[in-house]
Each structure stands twice: as C-alpha cells, then as structure tokens.
Write a protein that holds these residues in place. Structure first.
Motif, short mmCIF file in Angstrom:
data_model
loop_
_atom_site.label_atom_id
_atom_site.label_comp_id
_atom_site.label_asym_id
_atom_site.label_seq_id
_atom_site.Cartn_x
_atom_site.Cartn_y
_atom_site.Cartn_z
N VAL A 6 3.97 40.16 40.41
CA VAL A 6 5.33 40.56 41.50
C VAL A 6 6.34 39.65 40.43
N LEU A 7 6.22 38.41 40.28
CA LEU A 7 6.90 37.43 39.58
C LEU A 7 7.73 38.17 38.15
N ALA A 8 6.64 38.76 37.54
CA ALA A 8 7.21 39.50 36.31
C ALA A 8 7.87 40.46 36.72
N SER A 9 7.58 41.21 37.65
CA SER A 9 8.76 42.45 37.87
C SER A 9 10.09 41.86 38.24
N LEU A 10 9.80 41.14 39.36
CA LEU A 10 11.14 40.62 39.79
C LEU A 10 12.08 39.73 38.79
N ALA A 11 11.51 39.05 37.76
CA ALA A 11 12.16 38.27 36.79
C ALA A 11 12.67 39.22 35.95
N ALA A 12 12.15 40.38 35.65
CA ALA A 12 12.63 41.51 34.78
C ALA A 12 13.93 42.19 35.43
N GLN A 13 13.75 42.52 36.67
CA GLN A 13 14.52 43.00 37.28
C GLN A 13 16.23 42.10 37.53
#
Length: 957
Positions: free
Chosen positions: A130-137
């Motif tokens: 979740v952190l990875a996807s949010l960070a990328a977004q």
C-alpha cells in the motif's frame, strides 16, 4: 531534498519542509516500535495503552514539526496474503503478536478516526505494498513523499522524491544513505534481498551470501539475473555452487520482497489533502485513556484553545454565560441538575454565581446566627502552602445549598492577607465555627476533607460529622482515573471551567503564597471551589447510590478519613542521629564500591554517565549488547542484571546504584521531613491513588522502603517509639492475598491448608512434586512460593523462569501441575474474567469496582494473560485485601477510642499496622489489635496476624 541525519532529537535541526509532502505511515511497524520502547501503561479501565500513547505522541509531534499536507496510514490486510500462496513458509517464523498489543489495535483505529486520518488496506496485500503504491502515485503527481517505516523492503522505493523517515531516531534515509550502508542503488534492493534473504520474514535468499558479498556481486554484475548468469565468476567454489543450486530460490526471494506499486487503491489523494482532526473527540479519547498530558497538547498542536484555559472572571459582580440556555435560576449552584451524566456535552464555562466577603465583626456575627440552622456545609480552607500541619490558614470559604428555609450562599472569611487588607481575627473565626462544626447534626462536605480536618485540628477544631468527600466519591465511581482533583471533577460533572491556581499565585521563581494575594481574588477562587463541591455532591452521591457503592463509601471510605487524619496528625518519631550514622556508613561503602568498580573497569570513569558506562561495558570489556536505545546500547537495570553472570562489574554497578538511591531517598531526605515542633515525620496517606483500593503514602513514601536488603531493612531502625518507656507494636496479616485466593476460589486443598495451619508453600511443593512434606527441599519450596504468588497475577512460564533461574520448560510444567492440582483457582479466575467481560468491572469483596476493558472471550484466553486480564484478577485479590485492612484500621481506631486506650495507630504499610503504647500495655495492645484484625471481615478461611513488639520498627519485625 533533505539529507539523512539532519535530525537527532525532536527539538533540533528539523529539515526544511517542501511546500507539499505526503507522509505515509506503516501502522504496524510504528506500533511494534513504540510498544517495545515504552514501559507498560494502562488506561483507567485497565487496558494496555503504551503503544497507543506512543503513537499519539508521535502523530502530534509529526503534525506540529513536519506539517504534512497528507498524512495517511497503511495497514496489512487481515488473513493470509498473496505471498503465502507463492511461498507457504513466508513469515512462518514470526512470533505471535504480544497479548498486550493486540487489544490496542482497535484503540489505534479510534485514534486515527479522531485525527481524521485515512487508513488504507488492500485485500491480499501488505502495508508495504500500500505504501509503495501510494508513494508511486504521489510521486507521479510531483509530490514529495516521506515513508515512516523501519522495514528495509521500503528501500527499493527510494528516489529523489521519496525518502524513508525513522521516527525513533528522527533521521532521514535516502539514496545516499543506501549507498553508504549497503553499497547499492535503490533499483538493486530487490536483487540484493533476493541474494541475502530476510530472516525476519523467512525469505530464504542464497546460503552463504551476506550483505557484503551481495553488494560486491551486484557492483560487478548489476542485477540478480546478471549474478546468476555469471555464477562461475563468483569467488569461491561453494559460492559458485550455491548460486547455481539456489538460483530459483533467489528468484523466489526477489519476488517475495518486490513491492507492488500498481495497486488500484480506493483513495482519492485530493480528498485526503489537509486532513481535519476532530479535536474534541480526540481530547475525549485521551481523557478516557488517561493521557492527561496529551489533552492540552492536542489542543495546542491542532489549533484549539485547551479546555483548561477557559476565560475566568476577575470581579465578583461579573458573571459568565450560564451552563444551560434556559432559565438562569435553573443554573444556580444551589439547584442540583437532574442530568447525572459525567461526560461534558458542552464547552466548558465558568459557573454563573455570586459570592460575598465577610470581613467585619458584624458580618461574622450575622453569619454565626445563620450557620447553626444548616445541616450540611462545605468549608474549603485556603492556606499558606500545601502542608496543613506546617502552614497557616489564610481564609475560610463556606458554601451551602438552600436548606431549612435558608437560601444557598457562598462567603469568604479572610484572616490573613497583604498589608492593608481588611481581615477578621483568626481566633474569633475559630470560636465562631468550632461549636457549629463540632455539632454532630452539622455535616461537613468538601473535596479532600482530610486536608481541612488536619488544618482545623491544628487550631483546635475537630468536626463531628463528615458527609461526602467529592474526591473520594469520584474515586469509587472511577477508580482507574488518573486524577480526581477539583478541576477535573468540575469539568466531568458540571462542564465547568475553574480558575487555575497559577492565575493567582504565578509559577516558578515568582510564585507567591496565598496570603500575599489580594483578598478579593482569593475570595473569588476559594468560594468557587466550595460552590463546585456543593453542586457536585448530590450528583456524585446519586451516582454512588445507583452504582451500589454508597455503602462502601459510608461504611469504609468515609469513616477511614478521620482515622487517617489522626494518624497523620500523630506522626511517628524518627531517630535522626541513627539516620546520620547510617548515611555516614553508606558513604564509606559507596567509596569502597567506587574503587572496586574502577579496578574492574581498568580505569576511572563517571559511573553516572550512560555514555561512559556504555563504552566500558561494550567497547572495552566486549560484553554483548542486550538492547538498544536511540542513543546506543542500553545500560539500564535490566541490562545490568542480564550481564551480571558474564562479568562482576555490572553487579557492582547495580549495588552502587541501589545504595546511592537508598542514601539520597531515605537516609539524607528523611531528617529534612521531621516536623520542627513535633520531632516526628507526618506522612500523608492517599486514599485515591491506587486503583485497587490500597492506600499509598507520600512525603515521605514509607511503603517503598526496601526491606529485602540489609541496608534497606536497617532504615526501619530509625523509626522509634515516642518515649523510652513506650513500645512500637506491629501487627501484620499473614499471607493475606493467598487467603483471599482460597476464600474466593473455594479450592478444597487451599482452604484445608489454611484451616489446618499448614505451610502453604511447602504443601504446594509437596503436592505438585508428589513427595512427602518432609521431603520438600528449600528449592522446591522457593519455587512453590513464587508460583503461589505468581499465578494470581498471570505470571507466564517465561516470567517464572526468569525470576527463579530455571528453564522455561520446568516453569511451564510447574504452572501446569499447579492449575491441575488446584482446579478451583482456574475456575475462580475464569469467573472473574467472565464478569469483567460481561459488566466491564472487576469487583472486590466489599463491592469496590474497577473498570476493566480488553478481556478476551473464554475461547481466546490462555495461561498467558494479557494486561487487562491480569489487572482484573489482581483487582479482586489485592483490592479485597485493601478492603480488609481498611476495615481493620477502622475497628482498631474505634476500639481504642471506645476503651480510652492510650495506644495509638501510627502507620499502615501494605498489610501491616504500626502502633505505639506504654511498654506495660504493649502486649495488651497487640492482643487487641490482633482480635480486631481477625474479625474485620468474615472469610471462609481463618485470618492470622503476626504481632511483634520493639523499641524500633526493625526490632519489632
């Protein structure tokens, strides 16, 4: 971007914050960190709260210092995740969540909701994904990102826009940090972990490949596939072989650690911009959990004026808005509200009221004609300080509700004040009030009545009848609350703001005493306190009645108040020369210890410096680090005990610390507390501190004098009888908590043992080990004694093994055997927890209650009790013992008064009473006290009292 390491503490070197930054929090990661970093804490309801407290403190700091544009929480999804389908052994070696952490998760969710923080989860995926996807977004939209985590998997996400923030160390970790620590780039992190693996998550990696080898291979061949393709070029035959044989395992490991940056999350970043905390809801939650310091901190950080800072009036003719919107008469102090709720539903406001100054002989005479018509009054004394036995009375605030045709009224009688003040003669006030207060028909009420009883007794007044003490009444209603002071109670029952004492006296070096303040300001402050009590008293009494607690107040806590006042007024004599001799002897011992410590260390150093001690222990002596803090390896007491078997220095350090504390806390401090007139120490007994109902003492705390060491025990020699021809009489309940356990559990074996006067520890040892009583060894009895006391409070096999120095297997076996042999104990404990679960309270033998939350259902429980469960069982046992000793004190005190016996009750220390009497009456007094103590409460097992007589407290043991 900010470089790593620009912050070392919460107060220094905060990096420059970009205009917009999203802060993404790994909830479980932070939660585990603060849980292990902060000592156990409980809420007023007995819930474990250390992780919640730490998380809240971190959030407030982060919001204040970092001013996040977005603050988002990511959590693991419940149940197995997709990685377990790839590799069933993934995270297989993770230990279970600690029992005291699990019930804090729902509380954390309440915290996030009150803070207005979104919680993002995705089925089948971990918080890291979740952190990875949010960070990328966020990064795609040009927003800087701070990921708050300690998980090394997040290092693969590092870019010029994305950094990792360590909340414990207050440091940043970026691409340069990664290169310095691992020697690789962010795009090589998954390759690196594919080779090295991760023991925490049970990611296998490649055998024999550690961080240094992995970094060297990736520096040469760039990627995992490049390393595997060139396995023949790796240094060493075994490494070549492993890279070939475990190539697929490396690829699987790489797959396991690679984070998903493409999750389709149900979250609109624009909707989460500038989160909006519900400050009132957050403060209410903090009050419920007992986080008093965070209540105002939340208001300060989140931009709302704290409730305690409500405006105050400075003139008696000025009024503030009423508490209700209806008829002002309904808001009168002297009309108790119908609504008994204790949760303020409206903003705090000052009570609308009037008060009068009575500072002329004519006014005092008129008052003396009105007061005898009353059957209940509140008198609140203002004094020059906080010690009623040393300080002078400044003024008398008197308030009463409408009764017997007399209208409600609040008046102030000043007897001390600044030069030029119009004052009453103190003696005339005493002569006026003495017959009124000593009339049994007049009931005295107040907040902390004991203080006023002591101050009045010093001027010759002994009130005959005590009514409700609002402080004690609230304590019975909410035993676990952190505070029962008047400010808290005013908010709780009346939604009323009060004048802060600091507004009158100031603070710090400029703080004044009450007699230096203008009498008009003192009058307003004092009458407000008295009026609050008058208005709250019927509410609290009604709630005590409704809760079935009035009898406990009326028959135990209320009659105990004058008993404690008498004990405090009497005090106990202290042999100051004896304390000075012991202090001198200890100084010599400490000097010798210091020399031995330096010799063992091989050089001189400051043993009070953690930094210097750390260098000696871990760098020079090469002892193993046991645990770390943010400043380095810990040197606390627990660490020293763990290191003691490895080297003699830690034990010497421990001994030096113990003796230094003994000298400073008791030998050097007690002489300063001796009253100059009485020559005695007058400790203060606290009725509303311990949630179990036990008394505590302060100024000085005599209940904490250590008696397990010779030096600590010797301190008691300085507590002596008042005269050489008098003796101290000490009466101590024998094994009272075990007897309470037998009474409640009705276990036949335990009950029988006490009925026949058997050695309970020897008996348990014999039955568990299945040997004859005469064959029980001292070691068997020692273990049985530890289990007897430990099982009551849910001691785990780990705790027992650590305490006794036995294996965990042996401890487990002993505890299991105990519960098998004494099945009644198990049944009792389960019944207690069932009641806590059903009612929300644990109750003592006299119905004293303590709120308990966090008890698990019967199917979820095990022998490893969580904190709430331990607290519930402890409350029943220890709280019932407290009920017993309080009843005993009341009986002994009344018997001595009834028989006009010269013996006097001086101290109560845990399960022991200390009295004094003429030497020729000492044995008689011992018999009297023993009789009253054994009859204090009817139990299904006999009570035994050990009586000892001596010229000092030590010799009487």
């Amino acid at each position: 971007m900010n470089s790593p390491g620009t912050e070392s503490t919460k107060d220094t070197a905060v990096p420059t914050i970009p205009r917009e930054r999203a802060w993404l929090i790994d909830v479980f990661g932070v939660m585990f960190q603060v849980f292990h970093a902060i000592p156990p804490m409980t809420s007023p309801a007995g819930q474990p709260t250390n992780a919640v407290f730490g998380f809240c403190r971190d959030l407030l700091w982060l919001i204040e210092k970092q001013k996040p544009t977005w603050l988002i929480c990511a959590m693991d999804s419940p149940g197995p995740g997709i990685r377990e389908s790839w590799y069933p052994e993934y995270k297989a070696n993770r230990t279970e969540m600690p029992e005291d952490l699990r019930p804090q998760i729902p509380l954390l969710k309440e915290v996030f909701e009150a803070f207005g923080l979104p919680i993002i989860q995705q089925d089948g995926w971990e918080a890291d994904d979740v952190l990875a996807s949010l960070a990328a977004q966020f990064a795609r939209h040009g927003t800087d990102v701070a990921i708050v985590t300690n998980d090394k998997d997040a290092r693969q996400l590092l870019t010029p826009q994305i950094q990792i923030y360590n909340l414990r160390k207050m440091t940043w970790f970026n691409e340069a940090s990664l290169l310095e620590e691992w020697g690789i780039r962010p795009d090589q992190v998954v390759d690196f972990q594919g080779l090295v693996g991760d023991a925490v998550d049970n990611v296998p990696g490649v055998p024999l490949v550690g961080p240094k080898k992995a970094a060297a291979l990736l520096q040469q061949f760039e990627t995992l596939e490049g390393v595997l393709a060139h396995a023949d070029q790796a240094p060493g035959a075994k490494l070549k072989e492993n890279l070939k044989n475990f190539a697929e395992q490396a690829r699987l490991s790489q797959k396991l650690v690679r984070l998903n940056t493409e999750l389709q999350l149900d979250f609109d970043p624009e909707a989460g911009r500038h989160f909006r905390p519900d400050v009132e809801k957050l403060q209410a939650l903090f009050r419920r959990l007992g986080f008093r310091k965070l209540v105002d901190e939340a208001a300060r950080v989140l931009g709302q004026v704290p409730s305690s800072a409500a405006s105050t009036t400075q003139n008696s003719a000025t009024t503030t808005p009423s508490l209700n919107d209806g008829n002002p008469a309904e808001n009168s102090l002297f009309s108790a509200p119908e609504n008994n709720t204790v949760v303020p539903s409206k903003p705090l406001q000052r009570l609308e009221r009037t008060w009068e100054m009575v500072n002329t002989p004519e006014g005092l005479a008129a008052l003396s004609r009105q007061l005898p018509l009353l059957t209940q009054i509140c008198i609140d004394l203002e004094t020059t300080g906080l010690d009623p036995l040393r300080d002078e009375i400044v003024g008398w605030a008197i308030a009463w509700a409408a009764q017997h045709g007399q209208p409600g009224r609040a008046v102030y009688l000043p007897v001390l004040g600044p030069p030029g003040s119009v004052l009453l003669d103190g003696t005339a006030v005493v002569q006026t009030l003495k017959p009124i207060l000593e009339n049994p028909q007049c009931q005295l009420i107040n907040q902390n009545v004991k203080f006023d009883l002591l101050a009045m007794r010093k001027v010759g007044i002994r009130p005959a009848t005590i009514g409700l003490d609002t402080m004690v009444g609230d304590y019975l209603l909410d035993a676990g609350a952190r505070s029962h002071n008047l400010e808290v109670l005013g908010q709780k029952y009346l939604s009323a703001a009060t004048i802060p004492i600091s507004d009158l006296l100031g603070s710090g070096k400029n703080q004044k005493t009450m007699n230096q303040i203008e009498i008009e300001r003192v009058a307003e402050y004092a009458t407000e306190d008295a009026e609050l009590v008058v208005r709250m008293a019927p509410i609290i009494e009604s709630q005590l009645q409704e809760a079935g607690l009035w009898k406990l107040y009326d028959e135990v806590e209320k009659p105990l108040i004058p008993v404690l006042a008498d004990m405090e007024f009497k005090g106990i004599k202290v042999d100051v020369p004896e304390l000075e001799r012991q202090s001198q002897e200890l100084s010599i011992t400490l000097a010798r210890l210091m020399s031995e410590i330096h010799e063992l260390a091989g050089r001189e150093f400051n043993i009070d410096s953690p930094m210097q001690l750390r260098k000696i222990l871990f760098e020079e002596l090469k002892l193993p680090v046991q645990k770390k803090t943010k400043t380095g390896p810990s040197t606390d007491q627990e660490v020293l005990e763990l290191l003691a078997p490895l080297h003699p220095l830690p034990a010497k350090i421990t001994e030096h610390r113990h003796l230094t504390k003994l000298k400073g806390t008791y030998l050097d401090a007690l002489p300063l507390l001796v009253h100059p007139q009485s020559g005695r120490i007058h400790t203060s007994f606290n009725q509303v501190v311990a949630a179990t109902g036990r008394l505590s003492s302060s100024d000085p705390n005599l209940q904490n004098i250590p008696i397990r060491t010779p030096e600590g025990s010797r301190i008691r020699r300085a507590f002596v009888s008042c005269d050489p021809e008098w003796r101290l009489v000490c009466a101590d309940y024998s094994q009272i908590e075990l007897r309470m356990l037998a009474h409640f559990s009705q276990d036949p074996a335990l009950v029988s043992a006490f009925e026949h006067g058997e050695d309970i520890h020897r008996l348990v040892a014999a039955q568990v080990h299945q040997v004859a009583l005469e064959d029980v060894t001292s070691d068997m009895r020692r273990i049985a004694k530890a289990v007897n006391f430990g099982v009551m409070y849910g001691q785990s096999p780990y705790g027992l093994s650590a305490a006794l120095g036995i294996s965990r297997e042996a401890a487990t076996t002993f505890i299991d055997e105990y519960f098998t042999r004494y099945a009644g104990v198990t049944t009792f404990m389960e019944n207690v927890l069932d009641e806590c679960l059903a009612t929300g309270y644990a109750r003592t033998i006299l119905g004293r209650r303590r709120p308990i939350e966090g008890v698990r259902g019967p199917r979820e429980r095990n022998r490893n009790r969580n904190m709430a469960e331990r607290t519930g069982i402890n409350t029943v046992i220890q709280g019932s013992a407290a009920d017993l000793i309080k009843m005993a004190m009341i009986r002994v005190h009344h018997r001595l008064e009834r028989e006009n016996h010269p013996g006097q009750l001086l101290l109560q220390i845990h399960d022991e009473l200390v009295l004094e009497a003429p030497a020729h009456l000492a044995e008689e007094l011992g018999a009297l006290v023993s009789e009253e103590m054994t009859k204090a409460l009817p139990l299904d097992v006999p009570l035994e009292v050990d009586v000892a007589i001596g010229t000092n407290w030590l010799d009487a043991q």
